[in-house]
Scaffold this motif. Structure first.
Motif, PDB file in Angstrom:
ATOM      1  N   GLN A   1      29.806  61.849  68.064  1.00 19.52           N
ATOM      2  CA  GLN A   1      29.007  61.640  66.841  1.00 19.52           C
ATOM      3  C   GLN A   1      29.816  60.866  65.794  1.00 19.52           C
ATOM      4  O   GLN A   1      29.285  59.992  65.095  1.00 19.52           O
ATOM      5  CB  GLN A   1      28.564  62.991  66.272  1.00 19.52           C
ATOM      6  CG  GLN A   1      27.447  63.652  67.076  1.00 19.52           C
ATOM      7  CD  GLN A   1      27.139  65.056  66.582  1.00 19.52           C
ATOM      8  OE1 GLN A   1      27.831  65.599  65.700  1.00 19.52           O
ATOM      9  NE2 GLN A   1      26.103  65.673  67.134  1.00 19.52           N
ATOM     10  N   ILE A   2      31.103  61.183  65.706  1.00 19.69           N
ATOM     11  CA  ILE A   2      31.967  60.463  64.746  1.00 19.69           C
ATOM     12  C   ILE A   2      32.033  58.987  65.134  1.00 19.69           C
ATOM     13  O   ILE A   2      31.913  58.099  64.287  1.00 19.69           O
ATOM     14  CB  ILE A   2      33.377  61.080  64.729  1.00 19.69           C
ATOM     15  CG1 ILE A   2      33.329  62.526  64.223  1.00 19.69           C
ATOM     16  CG2 ILE A   2      34.324  60.251  63.848  1.00 19.69           C
ATOM     17  CD1 ILE A   2      34.620  63.298  64.424  1.00 19.69           C
ATOM     18  N   GLN A   3      32.217  58.723  66.427  1.00 19.65           N
ATOM     19  CA  GLN A   3      32.280  57.335  66.893  1.00 19.65           C
ATOM     20  C   GLN A   3      30.996  56.574  66.575  1.00 19.65           C
ATOM     21  O   GLN A   3      31.026  55.406  66.174  1.00 19.65           O
ATOM     22  CB  GLN A   3      32.515  57.301  68.403  1.00 19.65           C
ATOM     23  CG  GLN A   3      33.945  57.618  68.816  1.00 19.65           C
ATOM     24  CD  GLN A   3      34.108  57.509  70.327  1.00 19.65           C
ATOM     25  OE1 GLN A   3      34.104  58.505  71.028  1.00 19.65           O
ATOM     26  NE2 GLN A   3      34.218  56.287  70.813  1.00 19.65           N
ATOM     27  N   ALA A   4      29.871  57.245  66.745  1.00 19.23           N
ATOM     28  CA  ALA A   4      28.579  56.585  66.519  1.00 19.23           C
ATOM     29  C   ALA A   4      28.313  56.336  65.033  1.00 19.23           C
ATOM     30  O   ALA A   4      27.744  55.310  64.656  1.00 19.23           O
ATOM     31  CB  ALA A   4      27.459  57.438  67.120  1.00 19.23           C
ATOM     32  N   ASN A   5      28.752  57.284  64.186  1.00 24.87           N
ATOM     33  CA  ASN A   5      28.417  57.194  62.761  1.00 24.87           C
ATOM     34  C   ASN A   5      29.388  56.355  61.931  1.00 24.87           C
ATOM     35  O   ASN A   5      29.003  55.820  60.889  1.00 24.87           O
ATOM     36  CB  ASN A   5      28.347  58.609  62.158  1.00 24.87           C
ATOM     37  CG  ASN A   5      27.202  59.422  62.759  1.00 24.87           C
ATOM     38  OD1 ASN A   5      26.225  58.854  63.219  1.00 24.87           O
ATOM     39  ND2 ASN A   5      27.356  60.738  62.755  1.00 24.87           N
ATOM     40  N   LEU A   6      30.632  56.257  62.382  1.00 28.47           N
ATOM     41  CA  LEU A   6      31.634  55.508  61.615  1.00 28.47           C
ATOM     42  C   LEU A   6      32.363  54.526  62.534  1.00 28.47           C
ATOM     43  O   LEU A   6      33.581  54.610  62.736  1.00 28.47           O
ATOM     44  CB  LEU A   6      32.629  56.458  60.953  1.00 28.47           C
ATOM     45  CG  LEU A   6      32.095  57.320  59.818  1.00 28.47           C
ATOM     46  CD1 LEU A   6      33.108  58.392  59.428  1.00 28.47           C
ATOM     47  CD2 LEU A   6      31.762  56.474  58.598  1.00 28.47           C
ATOM     48  N   LYS A   7      31.616  53.599  63.092  1.00 24.41           N
ATOM     49  CA  LYS A   7      32.180  52.662  64.070  1.00 24.41           C
ATOM     50  C   LYS A   7      33.311  51.840  63.455  1.00 24.41           C
ATOM     51  O   LYS A   7      33.261  51.440  62.294  1.00 24.41           O
ATOM     52  CB  LYS A   7      31.086  51.722  64.581  1.00 24.41           C
ATOM     53  CG  LYS A   7      30.044  52.440  65.435  1.00 24.41           C
ATOM     54  CD  LYS A   7      28.934  51.485  65.857  1.00 24.41           C
ATOM     55  CE  LYS A   7      27.876  52.225  66.679  1.00 24.41           C
ATOM     56  NZ  LYS A   7      26.747  51.351  67.034  1.00 24.41           N
ATOM     57  N   ASN A   8      34.339  51.608  64.283  1.00 24.02           N
ATOM     58  CA  ASN A   8      35.484  50.741  63.947  1.00 24.02           C
ATOM     59  C   ASN A   8      36.393  51.272  62.845  1.00 24.02           C
ATOM     60  O   ASN A   8      37.320  50.588  62.437  1.00 24.02           O
ATOM     61  CB  ASN A   8      35.001  49.328  63.553  1.00 24.02           C
ATOM     62  CG  ASN A   8      34.194  48.674  64.662  1.00 24.02           C
ATOM     63  OD1 ASN A   8      34.537  48.808  65.832  1.00 24.02           O
ATOM     64  ND2 ASN A   8      33.117  48.002  64.288  1.00 24.02           N
TER      65      ASN A   8
ATOM     66  N   SER B   1      29.807  60.747  54.509  1.00 20.36           N
ATOM     67  CA  SER B   1      29.957  60.469  55.950  1.00 20.36           C
ATOM     68  C   SER B   1      31.382  60.740  56.407  1.00 20.36           C
ATOM     69  O   SER B   1      31.610  61.293  57.485  1.00 20.36           O
ATOM     70  CB  SER B   1      29.589  59.014  56.254  1.00 20.36           C
ATOM     71  OG  SER B   1      28.250  58.770  55.930  1.00 20.36           O
ATOM     72  N   PHE B   2      32.363  60.353  55.566  1.00 18.39           N
ATOM     73  CA  PHE B   2      33.757  60.556  55.938  1.00 18.39           C
ATOM     74  C   PHE B   2      34.106  62.045  55.940  1.00 18.39           C
ATOM     75  O   PHE B   2      34.804  62.528  56.849  1.00 18.39           O
ATOM     76  CB  PHE B   2      34.675  59.805  54.973  1.00 18.39           C
ATOM     77  CG  PHE B   2      36.133  59.979  55.297  1.00 18.39           C
ATOM     78  CD1 PHE B   2      36.717  59.252  56.314  1.00 18.39           C
ATOM     79  CD2 PHE B   2      36.912  60.893  54.591  1.00 18.39           C
ATOM     80  CE1 PHE B   2      38.067  59.422  56.632  1.00 18.39           C
ATOM     81  CE2 PHE B   2      38.253  61.067  54.897  1.00 18.39           C
ATOM     82  CZ  PHE B   2      38.831  60.326  55.917  1.00 18.39           C
ATOM     83  N   GLN B   3      33.647  62.782  54.926  1.00 21.69           N
ATOM     84  CA  GLN B   3      33.914  64.226  54.888  1.00 21.69           C
ATOM     85  C   GLN B   3      33.318  64.917  56.113  1.00 21.69           C
ATOM     86  O   GLN B   3      33.955  65.754  56.745  1.00 21.69           O
ATOM     87  CB  GLN B   3      33.330  64.838  53.607  1.00 21.69           C
ATOM     88  CG  GLN B   3      34.105  64.520  52.343  1.00 21.69           C
ATOM     89  CD  GLN B   3      33.435  65.108  51.118  1.00 21.69           C
ATOM     90  OE1 GLN B   3      32.208  65.070  50.979  1.00 21.69           O
ATOM     91  NE2 GLN B   3      34.230  65.645  50.191  1.00 21.69           N
ATOM     92  N   GLU B   4      32.096  64.541  56.445  1.00 21.75           N
ATOM     93  CA  GLU B   4      31.431  65.128  57.608  1.00 21.75           C
ATOM     94  C   GLU B   4      32.219  64.841  58.885  1.00 21.75           C
ATOM     95  O   GLU B   4      32.407  65.724  59.734  1.00 21.75           O
ATOM     96  CB  GLU B   4      30.011  64.561  57.737  1.00 21.75           C
ATOM     97  CG  GLU B   4      29.200  65.175  58.870  1.00 21.75           C
ATOM     98  CD  GLU B   4      27.817  64.567  58.954  1.00 21.75           C
ATOM     99  OE1 GLU B   4      27.430  64.154  60.067  1.00 21.75           O
ATOM    100  OE2 GLU B   4      27.133  64.504  57.913  1.00 21.75           O
TER     101      GLU B   4
END
Length: 592
Positions: free
Chosen positions: A396-403, A367-370
């Motif tokens: 998309q980054i905000q939605a997938n890796l919140k906070n 997820s982080f690499q993406e």
């Protein structure tokens, strides 16, 4: 039940004592000595064996100039105790009364008592030190160590020598202490940092370097190489630090992380030759693929920094060679992102860069690499002015890796992209959220951009000047420096005197620096200093102009008063610490 009640009673007593002691201490700190005296007397009456209360009571008497009362108390305690620290207090009380001969007698008696019982050395020395009787405190500490080698007072001695200005002896004592307790190494570095400077010819630097070299010759322990490397880094002599780091690595060849960190520091300070040597050394000594890829990537970054157009094509071939050697899969994702950046921002082939990174997204990424790929892809789409598509990736980054930090980076880029588009209200709403970001860098950038927007959308309902400024900002992001400079010039002509003028001057000055037009940069900074001395960019203009004089124009004497202005007129500036450090270095201070 009785035991429980007894415990409660004991805790209540302890709590009561603690409160009363705090009250007495507060009175003393505020200078209300009469009230402090009453409180300390009550505490002493209940616990006459507590030396803290004795000393505080004596000190309070002395503050009230009741020396006779202090003397009576001390003589009473001395008759019941053989603690020579009390002799120091009695001697000091006589000193305050002006009876110096008598005071010297008591100091001598206290020091003689150490010969009879070395355990008294610390207490006697500490009381002497507290009363600024430093030479006598040195004698007491040294006696204690000589009579009982298990006692180690080198740190205390080092601090006293520092106070006395005997810096070489201070260094020597710290080094002796570090030798016996290697875990104190980082504390030692922090202590040394107050006494050395970037100037390798500084007397203190020379003293410390000689002591360390002598240690290495007599006892080549890795802590001395570590400390010598640290000293060279403070002096920005990264090539010399590299020699020490290689010596350390040969003794412990398990990790190249220290050497890598040194290379990154060298890059930050633009010492590309040393960084280049270090990364090549890493390639020669590491079989770890990830480490090797990192080294290759930084070597290419260094080449890109000063490359001509022809050389950029050669660099592209080197990227391709690396991909043939290591492949384009998950483990080389950082190199793929760097290549995408290179294609877009150096070769100006954003379409190819976008296509390349979209292929990277097809890999089995974490997820982080993406998110990292999407962040760079968003930047490249902004470069192409495909704002809406860029906003999709950032969102998309905000939605997938919140906070997460990368999510906050994405939110900032959403705001910046909206600002480039001219959607200032939406950008401002996103920036308000980021002001409390856990990343200080993001929070600062968000605050700066928010202030820029809020200051200028109120003045001009059509946002004409702000739209021109955001367009110039976009040009700068696209490496179109001359177009940005020209557009900012238009703002300075057509919107002179408006709120945005100092911002336009400052951005243009930075771009003049980037394009080596230093005289024009100087003129802009000087204009801000002369006409916007009370505005938010005043400290920025002072700092960057000083840095320009110091590092590019070779006029350090002109830099000095600019750093000094930040120290005395901009104490809350983010540049305050660095300005003070540079000012003292330029002034030639022996001690920081």
């Amino acid at each position: 039940m009785k035991q429980f009640l007894l415990i409660i009673l004991l805790l209540s007593c302890v709590f009561g004592f603690s409160q009363n002691e705090q009250l007495a201490d507060n009175y003393f700190k505020r200078g209300e000595f009469e009230k402090a005296l009453i409180s300390y007397q009550k505490l002493y009456e209940k616990n006459q064996g507590n030396y803290k209360y004795i000393y505080k009571l004596v000190e309070t008497y002395q503050q009230l100039e009741q020396y006779d009362n202090a003397q009576i108390l001390l003589l009473q305690r001395i008759s019941k105790s053989n603690n020579p620290s009390l002799l120091v207090e009695l001697g000091y009380n006589y000193q305050l009364k002006g009876n110096l001969d008598i005071s010297e007698t008591y100091y001598t008696d206290a020091l003689i008592a150490i010969d009879e019982n070395p355990a008294f050395s610390y207490g006697v020395a500490k009381r002497l030190q507290d009363h600024s009787l430093l030479e006598k405190a040195i004698i007491a500490y040294k006696k204690g160590m000589a009579l009982n080698p298990k006692q180690n007072f080198n740190v205390q001695l080092a601090r006293i020598y520092g106070e006395l200005g005997n810096i070489e002896q201070m260094f020597s004592n710290y080094i002796d202490y570090i030798e016996s307790k290697p875990t104190y190494l980082n504390n030692g570095k922090r202590a040394f940092s107050d006494f050395i400077s970037e100037n390798s010819d500084n007397e203190n630097n020379v003293s410390l370097r000689k002591l360390l070299l002598k240690k290495i010759q007599a006892q080549p322990d890795q802590i001395w190489y570590d400390m010598l490397s640290w000293l060279y880094i403070q002096e920005k002599a990264y090539n010399k630090a590299f020699i020490q780091e290689k010596a350390l690595y040969k003794r412990n060849p398990e990790s190249l992380s220290r050497i890598t960190d040194l290379a990154l520091t060298a890059i930050n300070e633009k010492d590309y030759d040393t960084a280049n040597s270090i990364f090549n050394y890493i390639l020669e000594n590491s079989q770890d693929i990830e480490t090797r890829l990192t080294a290759h990537q930084y070597l290419l970054d260094i080449e890109i920094t000063n490359a001509s157009k022809k050389e950029l094509k050669d660099i592209q071939d080197k990227y391709q060679t690396l991909f043939k050697q290591y492949g384009t899969y998950e483990q080389t994702i950082a190199l793929q992102i760097a290549y995408g950046d290179f294609l877009a921002f150096n070769l100006h082939e954003p379409e190819n860069a976008s296509l390349f990174l979209k292929e990277s997204l097809e890999l089995e990424l974490s997820s982080f690499q993406e998110a990292t790929v999407k962040l760079k892809l968003g930047d490249i789409l902004v470069f192409q002015e495909k704002f809406n598509e860029a906003l999709i990736y950032y969102s998309q980054i905000q939605a997938n890796l919140k906070n997460s930090t990368i999510s906050q980076q994405a939110r900032y880029k959403v705001a910046k992209t909206s600002y480039y588009k001219g959607d200032f209200k939406w950008a401002e709403s996103q920036l308000k959220i980021l002001k409390s970001s856990t990343s200080q860098l993001i929070a600062n950038d968000a605050l700066d951009l928010k202030l820029l927007i809020s200051d200028n959308i109120q003045e001009d309902s059509l946002h004409t000047a702000l739209r021109l400024y955001s367009k110039a900002d976009l040009f700068a992001f696209q490496n179109k420096n001359e177009e940005a400079i020209s557009l900012l010039g238009k703002i300075l002509t057509e919107h002179k005197g408006e709120t945005i003028e100092d911002q336009a001057l400052f951005m243009q000055a930075k771009l003049f620096e980037n394009t080596k037009q230093f005289d024009k940069a100087v003129a802009n900074y000087e204009y801000i200093i002369a006409n916007y001395r009370d505005e938010i960019l005043a400290d920025d203009a002072h700092f960057y102009l000083a840095q320009l004089y110091q590092t590019q124009l070779g006029e350090p004497e002109k830099a000095k008063p600019l750093y000094e202005n930040i120290i005395f007129n901009h104490e809350d500036s983010i540049y305050f610490i660095e300005a003070r450090k540079r000012f003292r270095m330029l002034r030639g201070d022996a001690i920081n």
